[in-house]
Enzyme design. Structure first.
Site, PDB file in Angstrom:
ATOM      1  N   ASP A  80      39.038  49.323  40.032  1.00 28.36           N
ATOM      2  CA  ASP A  80      38.813  48.010  39.424  1.00 28.36           C
ATOM      3  C   ASP A  80      37.648  47.280  40.112  1.00 28.36           C
ATOM      4  O   ASP A  80      37.374  47.497  41.290  1.00 28.36           O
ATOM      5  CB  ASP A  80      40.100  47.203  39.542  1.00 28.36           C
ATOM      6  CG  ASP A  80      40.133  45.981  38.651  1.00 28.36           C
ATOM      7  OD1 ASP A  80      39.325  45.906  37.718  1.00 28.36           O
ATOM      8  OD2 ASP A  80      40.994  45.112  38.895  1.00 28.36           O
ATOM      9  N   HIS A  81      36.982  46.417  39.375  1.00 28.67           N
ATOM     10  CA  HIS A  81      35.922  45.537  39.878  1.00 28.67           C
ATOM     11  C   HIS A  81      35.105  46.125  41.020  1.00 28.67           C
ATOM     12  O   HIS A  81      35.303  45.829  42.194  1.00 28.67           O
ATOM     13  CB  HIS A  81      36.505  44.190  40.284  1.00 28.67           C
ATOM     14  CG  HIS A  81      36.970  43.411  39.096  1.00 28.67           C
ATOM     15  ND1 HIS A  81      36.105  42.894  38.164  1.00 28.67           N
ATOM     16  CD2 HIS A  81      38.202  43.117  38.657  1.00 28.67           C
ATOM     17  CE1 HIS A  81      36.788  42.301  37.214  1.00 28.67           C
ATOM     18  NE2 HIS A  81      38.064  42.432  37.482  1.00 28.67           N
ATOM     19  N   ASP A 102      31.231  45.958  37.664  1.00 33.93           N
ATOM     20  CA  ASP A 102      31.241  44.533  37.353  1.00 33.93           C
ATOM     21  C   ASP A 102      29.893  43.928  37.733  1.00 33.93           C
ATOM     22  O   ASP A 102      29.662  43.570  38.885  1.00 33.93           O
ATOM     23  CB  ASP A 102      32.375  43.841  38.106  1.00 33.93           C
ATOM     24  CG  ASP A 102      32.475  42.359  37.760  1.00 33.93           C
ATOM     25  OD1 ASP A 102      31.585  41.843  37.056  1.00 33.93           O
ATOM     26  OD2 ASP A 102      33.456  41.725  38.199  1.00 33.93           O
ATOM     27  N   GLU A 134      31.215  45.054  32.276  1.00 35.15           N
ATOM     28  CA  GLU A 134      31.680  43.667  32.170  1.00 35.15           C
ATOM     29  C   GLU A 134      30.502  42.766  31.832  1.00 35.15           C
ATOM     30  O   GLU A 134      29.436  42.844  32.452  1.00 35.15           O
ATOM     31  CB  GLU A 134      32.351  43.232  33.476  1.00 35.15           C
ATOM     32  CG  GLU A 134      33.037  41.888  33.366  1.00 35.15           C
ATOM     33  CD  GLU A 134      34.167  41.731  34.378  1.00 35.15           C
ATOM     34  OE1 GLU A 134      34.685  40.605  34.502  1.00 35.15           O
ATOM     35  OE2 GLU A 134      34.537  42.724  35.029  1.00 35.15           O
ATOM     36  N   GLY A 186      42.447  35.044  38.526  1.00 36.07           N
ATOM     37  CA  GLY A 186      43.395  34.174  39.193  1.00 36.07           C
ATOM     38  C   GLY A 186      44.189  33.402  38.156  1.00 36.07           C
ATOM     39  O   GLY A 186      44.180  33.719  36.966  1.00 36.07           O
ATOM     40  N   GLY A 216      42.005  39.108  33.899  1.00 36.01           N
ATOM     41  CA  GLY A 216      42.498  37.785  34.261  1.00 36.01           C
ATOM     42  C   GLY A 216      43.590  37.260  33.361  1.00 36.01           C
ATOM     43  O   GLY A 216      43.620  36.068  33.044  1.00 36.01           O
ATOM     44  N   VAL A 238      46.612  42.362  34.740  1.00 36.49           N
ATOM     45  CA  VAL A 238      47.463  41.351  35.374  1.00 36.49           C
ATOM     46  C   VAL A 238      47.513  41.655  36.866  1.00 36.49           C
ATOM     47  O   VAL A 238      47.840  42.772  37.262  1.00 36.49           O
ATOM     48  CB  VAL A 238      48.888  41.362  34.789  1.00 36.49           C
ATOM     49  CG1 VAL A 238      49.758  40.326  35.492  1.00 36.49           C
ATOM     50  CG2 VAL A 238      48.864  41.115  33.285  1.00 36.49           C
TER      51      VAL A 238
END
Length: 287
Positions: A80-81, A102, A134, A186, A216, A238
């Site tokens: 991820d990211h 990202d 992204e 967040g 998010g 999530v």
């Protein structure tokens, strides 16, 4: 065993979404797996750069693979990211089922250039691996905050534009796209994030012709999540809600048995609390 690519294709065809849940320890991984298996749906365990460094880049891949093989179950790993080509390459070489570059904070041209480089490398090394790009900045930290992340605007004019998304996909060749559609990383302290632009989700999906990923999603309403799924979100992320559930359950567990020093005992209620959150989201994604 189906591949992640096949699971994504099936989700897109049936207008359902695969839940993507971040983990930084074994307890959360087991909670994700148990919730998914109980509902008989696939799941993705995401490891951000920080989470990969904490768990181990290769160890996190091997952990998910071992569960998939032992239980013959469609649970997958995602890097991820990831914010640089070097770390994307590291993830590809390590064997993740998917990776995200990202470049949302970069200029459009720089984002395109690096993303395309990531796609080319993945295709040369592991053609079946999914590469996600992204477009549209939604913040970084998976934390509980009093206001929107710095630098994030969710007005209609600031959301990812369908025509720009189409160009980005055509220039990079990504398999999936994570746009900005009113979502934020967040969650806000009151537990209710701003409404998503479901209309924009559908417009982008129609323009790009590839599956969309909603990042998010902690704090978004159930109806917004349903709308996102029906309009083209095939994977939904999530993280913060799991972290909040973990922290609260751990505090309660330690308070109820303050003399307990065996982690496998005081962490059992924590696993159950996280599993409950995961199960609730998966039910929405698979209605």
């Amino acid at each position: 065993m189906i591949s992640l690519r096949e699971a994504v294709q099936k989700a897109a065809q049936t207008k359902k979404a695969i839940g993507h849940f971040n983990a930084s320890n074994l307890e959360v991984v087991w909670a994700i797996f148990r919730a998914a298996r109980a509902l008989d749906v696939p799941a993705i365990v995401g490891f951000s750069e920080g989470e990969r460094d904490f768990v181990g880049v290769r160890q996190s891949v091997d952990l998910i693979r071992s569960i998939r093989e032992e239980y013959d179950y469609p649970i997958f790993s995602n890097a991820d990211h990831t914010y640089s080509f070097e770390r994307v390459r590291e993830a590809i070489d390590a064997g993740y089922d998917a990776v995200i570059f990202d470049g949302a904070e970069l200029s459009f041209d720089e984002n395109v250039d690096i993303t395309r480089h990531c796609v080319e490398y993945a295709r040369s090394k592991r053609p079946d691996m999914l590469v996600e790009g992204e477009l549209g900045y939604i913040g970084k930290s998976s934390s509980v905050r009093a206001e929107l992340p710095p630098g994030v605007s969710i007005g209609a004019e600031h959301l990812t534009k369908p025509e720009e998304a189409k160009e980005y996909v055509e220039l990079t060749g990504v398999d999936m796209l994570a746009p900005s559609v009113g979502n934020i990383h967040g969650m806000l302290k009151d537990g209710k994030d701003p409404a998503l632009s479901i209309e924009r989700v559908g417009e982008i999906r129609s323009a790009v012709g590839i599956p969309l990923v909603l990042h998010g999603a902690s704090g978004n309403s159930d109806d917004d999540l349903r709308g996102a799924v029906k309009n083209g979100a095939v994977i939904i992320h999530v993280s913060t809600e799991l972290r909040v559930a973990f922290r609260k359950a751990l505090e309660v567990s330690l308070a109820e048995d303050p003399e307990q020093v065996a982690p496998y005992k005081y962490l059992k209620p924590v696993i159950l609390a996280v599993e409950k959150v995961v199960a609730g989201k998966l039910k929405i994604f698979n209605e």
